[in-house]
Design a protein around this motif. Structure first.
Motif, short mmCIF file in Angstrom:
data_model
loop_
_atom_site.label_atom_id
_atom_site.label_comp_id
_atom_site.label_asym_id
_atom_site.label_seq_id
_atom_site.Cartn_x
_atom_site.Cartn_y
_atom_site.Cartn_z
N MET A 155 12.44 -29.58 21.07
CA MET A 155 11.86 -30.77 21.46
C MET A 155 12.23 -31.91 20.61
O MET A 155 12.58 -31.73 19.65
N ARG A 156 12.73 -32.73 21.29
CA ARG A 156 13.22 -34.26 20.63
C ARG A 156 12.28 -35.35 20.26
O ARG A 156 11.39 -35.64 21.32
N MET A 157 11.88 -35.45 19.08
CA MET A 157 10.86 -36.43 18.64
C MET A 157 10.98 -37.68 19.36
O MET A 157 9.61 -38.18 19.73
N GLU A 158 12.18 -38.31 19.60
CA GLU A 158 12.16 -39.67 20.18
C GLU A 158 11.62 -39.81 21.52
O GLU A 158 11.27 -40.74 21.83
N ARG A 159 11.59 -38.77 22.10
CA ARG A 159 11.22 -38.67 23.70
C ARG A 159 9.64 -38.38 23.47
O ARG A 159 8.76 -38.54 24.54
N LEU A 160 8.65 -38.47 22.52
CA LEU A 160 7.37 -38.00 22.46
C LEU A 160 6.52 -39.45 22.11
O LEU A 160 7.16 -40.24 21.42
N ARG A 176 20.33 -28.25 19.60
CA ARG A 176 19.62 -27.98 21.04
C ARG A 176 19.81 -26.55 21.10
O ARG A 176 18.93 -25.78 21.48
N ARG A 177 20.80 -25.71 20.72
CA ARG A 177 21.11 -24.33 20.97
C ARG A 177 20.29 -23.54 19.95
O ARG A 177 19.33 -22.62 20.20
N VAL A 178 20.16 -24.06 18.76
CA VAL A 178 19.31 -23.29 17.82
C VAL A 178 17.93 -23.40 18.22
O VAL A 178 17.07 -22.46 18.05
N GLU A 179 17.52 -24.63 18.60
CA GLU A 179 16.08 -24.82 18.96
C GLU A 179 15.71 -23.54 20.09
O GLU A 179 14.61 -23.00 20.23
N LYS A 180 16.49 -23.76 21.11
CA LYS A 180 16.19 -22.78 22.23
C LYS A 180 16.38 -21.25 21.70
O LYS A 180 15.32 -20.34 22.21
N LYS A 200 13.09 -20.68 20.01
CA LYS A 200 11.79 -20.54 20.79
C LYS A 200 11.74 -19.34 21.64
O LYS A 200 10.79 -18.82 21.88
N ASP A 201 12.68 -18.78 21.82
CA ASP A 201 12.71 -17.56 22.41
C ASP A 201 12.38 -16.38 21.42
O ASP A 201 11.58 -15.45 22.03
N LYS A 202 12.34 -16.86 20.35
CA LYS A 202 11.59 -15.92 19.22
C LYS A 202 10.14 -16.04 19.00
O LYS A 202 9.67 -15.73 18.03
N GLY A 203 9.68 -17.07 19.81
CA GLY A 203 8.41 -17.70 19.31
C GLY A 203 8.29 -18.57 18.07
O GLY A 203 7.27 -18.89 17.52
N LEU A 257 30.38 -22.99 19.14
CA LEU A 257 29.02 -23.32 19.20
C LEU A 257 28.06 -22.28 19.21
O LEU A 257 27.06 -22.23 18.71
N GLU A 258 28.48 -21.19 19.99
CA GLU A 258 27.45 -20.27 20.06
C GLU A 258 27.29 -19.14 18.93
O GLU A 258 26.36 -18.97 18.42
N VAL A 259 28.41 -18.99 18.10
CA VAL A 259 28.44 -18.40 16.96
C VAL A 259 27.71 -18.93 15.90
O VAL A 259 26.87 -18.46 15.10
N VAL A 260 28.14 -20.15 15.77
CA VAL A 260 27.40 -21.13 14.69
C VAL A 260 25.71 -21.11 15.06
O VAL A 260 25.13 -20.94 14.00
N SER A 261 25.54 -21.49 16.12
CA SER A 261 24.00 -21.74 16.49
C SER A 261 23.28 -20.38 16.40
O SER A 261 22.04 -20.18 16.05
N ASP A 262 23.94 -19.38 16.73
CA ASP A 262 23.40 -17.96 16.58
C ASP A 262 23.23 -17.75 15.05
O ASP A 262 22.15 -17.37 14.79
N LYS A 263 24.24 -17.96 14.30
CA LYS A 263 23.83 -17.66 12.98
C LYS A 263 22.96 -18.51 12.04
O LYS A 263 22.06 -17.96 11.37
N ILE A 264 22.86 -19.67 12.57
CA ILE A 264 22.04 -20.59 12.06
C ILE A 264 20.57 -20.18 12.50
O ILE A 264 19.43 -20.17 11.85
#
Length: 237
Positions: A1-6, A49-53, A56-59, A222-229
């Motif tokens: 969720m992007r803070m500036e949009r809230l 964005r990818r890390v957040e998703k 989120k899939d993990k709750g 992008l996928e391997v880095v976001s997955d590792k993070i």
């Protein structure tokens, strides 16, 4: 969720659910003649964005803060469009932003850095905040911390090189001018600091050969880095 949009009410509700806030930090600087000035912000924003998703899939909920665009870019300041912020100014600015997040009640702050010149100011800012608040700060330099994984995808790594160019081809191919992508790896045996050293070490704003870059390589990075993070954060949040 992007803070500036809230709205502030929405932020208050999101804050109560979030395990951490993630702050992307980058730079506005020359990246050869083929990449946009905002490359160092575009990359961490997409990774965030990818890390957040994935989390989120993990709750696990995190909040993504508006990025800090300007960074410490002394060496590349010889090129038009590079906006250099002094290291101490960046340190104090990031310190103040993180202090406000701590005041808001966040116990975990994730700094997702996209620019090499920011590393030491970010460490110092984090130490100052950690001394003043009961908060844990996680500093991630995405291209450094996962260098091994990136070099399993790309033949080389460097400023505006194969890895960064590939990532930008995956994020915003319309902003990449591959017909102008050229460069080579340069280094010195010791650190040299002078006003025009960027012309020698970063000809045309590049320090690597970007010609092997592809969108497919960028997507893999992008996928391997976001997955590792995401996996690292899952065990820390």
């Amino acid at each position: 969720m992007r803070m500036e949009r809230l709205t502030w009410e929405e932020f208050e509700m999101a804050k109560a659910k979030a395990s951490a806030i993630l702050l992307p930090v980058g730079s506005v600087e020359a990246h050869g003649k083929h990449l946009p000035l905002g490359t160092d912000v575009f990359a961490p924003l997409e990774i965030a964005r990818r890390v957040e998703k994935k989390l989120k899939d993990k709750g696990i909920e995190i909040l993504i803060a508006p990025p800090i665009w300007y960074g410490h870019s002394f060496v590349l300041n010889v090129y038009p469009g590079t906006i250099n912020v002094r290291a101490d100014s960046l340190r104090r600015y990031v310190r103040d932003v993180m202090s406000e997040f701590a005041e808001e009640g966040f116990k975990k702050i994730i700094l997702l850095n996209g620019h090499g010149g920011n590393v030491y100011p970010l460490i110092e800012a984090s130490e100052e905040v950690a001394e003043s608040y009961d908060v844990g700060i996680i500093l991630i330099n995405w291209w450094m911390d996962f260098r091994k994984e990136i070099l399993e995808i790309c033949s080389s790594q460097g400023h505006a090189g194969e890895d960064e160019t590939s990532v930008m081809l995956a994020i915003a191919p319309e902003l990449v001018k591959m017909e102008k992508a050229k460069g080579e790896k340069r280094s010195t045996p010791v650190r040299v600091i002078r006003r025009d050293v960027g012309l020698e070490l970063f000809p045309d704003g590049v320090n690597d050969n970007p010609q092997g870059a592809t969108r497919e390589k960028g997507e893999k990075i992008l996928e391997v880095v976001s997955d590792k993070i995401a996996k690292i954060l899952e065990g820390m949040l």
